[in-house]
Design an enzyme around this catalytic site. Structure first.
Site, short mmCIF file in Angstrom:
data_model
loop_
_atom_site.label_atom_id
_atom_site.label_comp_id
_atom_site.label_asym_id
_atom_site.label_seq_id
_atom_site.Cartn_x
_atom_site.Cartn_y
_atom_site.Cartn_z
CB SER A 50 -0.94 0.01 1.22
OG SER A 50 -0.20 -0.02 2.43
CG ASP A 340 -3.67 6.01 6.42
OD1 ASP A 340 -2.49 5.76 6.75
OD2 ASP A 340 -4.20 5.48 5.42
CG HIS A 343 -0.55 4.26 4.34
ND1 HIS A 343 -1.74 3.78 4.83
CD2 HIS A 343 0.05 3.22 3.69
CE1 HIS A 343 -1.87 2.50 4.48
NE2 HIS A 343 -0.80 2.14 3.79
#
Length: 379
Positions: A50, A340, A343
């Site tokens: 991600s 978040d 990240h």
């Protein structure tokens, strides 16, 4: 000298041309120039999780996705793209330095024709080195599948520029691969007494996943990659998501930090060993944990008010659950080290990207990306 008459005819040295025809030719040349890749541009390929996914998971039935607001709030379109960021991620910033447009997600239907010559992003949120990492996310593109897509990509490109041209494009490309963090956070430490933690002690697990990672990197080399940037794990025990789960005082989790401290130096050793075996500096190791520690332990020096609390989220440190339209949202993302629960913000990504290009041997082994680009320009 040019003379333009009322009949829109241009005369020069005895030759006559229709102005409208010249205008059509001019526009055709411009269009062809826009379609053709720059002669000095190099393709860029991205593999991993991600941290580097540019939207592949948008096209999958998975819970690991970032295709709803407020993701993308600071992206140029101000819309979610599938990037796990408020704006640009590290692959975008590398593309920016290369002077090319961002690589498109491989599953994006617009990745066709000459767009393929820019490269492709195969990354998928949730994946790890091991196939059983991220099983809770269901349908994700595991690393073996990402490599299969890379083969498929080369077949598609060979129809455009031939097999020799494709081999040259891949050999001269820059490749980024980011794996490893999920093998700890979403596997070994996902739940107490996980299957992998019962199978392996932590030191043995680190050795095991690195032995598997070596096979992945070797396969990339077999598929034609000759300049591969390999990032280490990030600051796993210091991200807001793990602070919310494991920390009462805001201190980084000791066990996850121990895992990173074991893994990252051995990753560098593995990369150096592969380069020695191949006889060339194909693989470049990036100490992204140290890059992140710089702003985590001294956020004010980088203009952040905090590197403990996520900009978007809920619960302690805004580290619980996903970032959603109902989450707490900070008004200025540039003041937060983390976007978040897991990240970095775009601003933090820019700090990391700068280290990738200009960092010394504290951050980059055996050289930084600026040196790589300078060497490749000379050859």
């Amino acid at each position: 000298m040019f003379y333009i008459t009322s009949s829109i005819i241009i005369h020069k040295m005895g030759c006559s041309f229709s102005f409208s025809a010249l205008w059509m030719v001019f526009n055709l040349v411009l269009a062809l120039s826009a379609m053709a890749p720059r002669a000095d541009a190099r393709a860029f390929f991205v593999f991993g999780d991600s941290l580097v996914d540019n939207g592949n998971n948008n096209y999958l039935a998975t819970s690991a996705r970032a295709d709803s607001p407020p993701y993308g709030i600071d992206y140029p379109t101000h819309r979610p793209t599938g990037r796990f960021s408020n704006g640009l991620n590290i692959p975008d910033l590398i593309s920016e330095q290369l002077g090319t447009e961002p690589t498109r997600a491989y599953l994006d239907p617009s990745l066709r024709g000459n767009n393929l010559l820019v490269g492709a992003n195969f990354a998928s949120a949730g994946v790890g080195i091991l196939n059983d990492t991220g099983i809770q996310f269901l349908n994700i593109i595991r690393i073996a599948q990402q490599l299969e897509y890379f083969q498929q990509y080369q077949t598609r490109v060979s129809r455009l520029i031939g097999s020799a041209g494709t081999q040259r494009l891949v050999n001269e490309a820059l490749v980024l691969i980011t794996l490893g963090g999920n093998d700890f956070v979403n596997n070994y430490y996902l739940v107490p007494f996980s299957a992998r933690s019962r199978q392996f002690s932590l030191p043995d697990y680190v050795r095991y996943i690195l032995s598997e990672y070596r096979k992945v990197l070797r396969r990339l080399y077999e598929l034609g990659a000759r300049r591969v940037l390999v990032t280490g794990t990030g600051p796993m025990g210091c991200v807001p998501g793990e602070l919310a789960r494991r920390s009462r005082t805001g201190e980084c989790d000791v066990e996850l930090q121990r895992a990173g401290a074991l893994y990252n130096p051995q990753l560098i050793q593995m990369v150096n060993g592969l380069n020695s075996e191949i006889g060339s500096d194909v693989f470049i190791a990036a100490n992204t944990m140290q890059m992140s520690f710089d702003f985590i332990f001294n956020p004010q020096a980088y203009g952040f008010v905090t590197s403990k609390i996520a900009c978007c989220g809920q619960g302690p440190y805004n580290g619980i659950g996903l970032c959603t339209p109902l989450s707490n949202l900070c008004p200025n993302r540039d003041l937060y080290g983390f976007w978040d629960a897991f990240h970095p913000s775009e601003k933090a990504n820019r700090i990391i990207a700068q280290r990738l290009f200009t960092g010394d041997d504290k951050y980059m082994t055996p050289m930084n990306l600026s040196t790589v680009l300078a060497l490749d320009t000379k050859t």
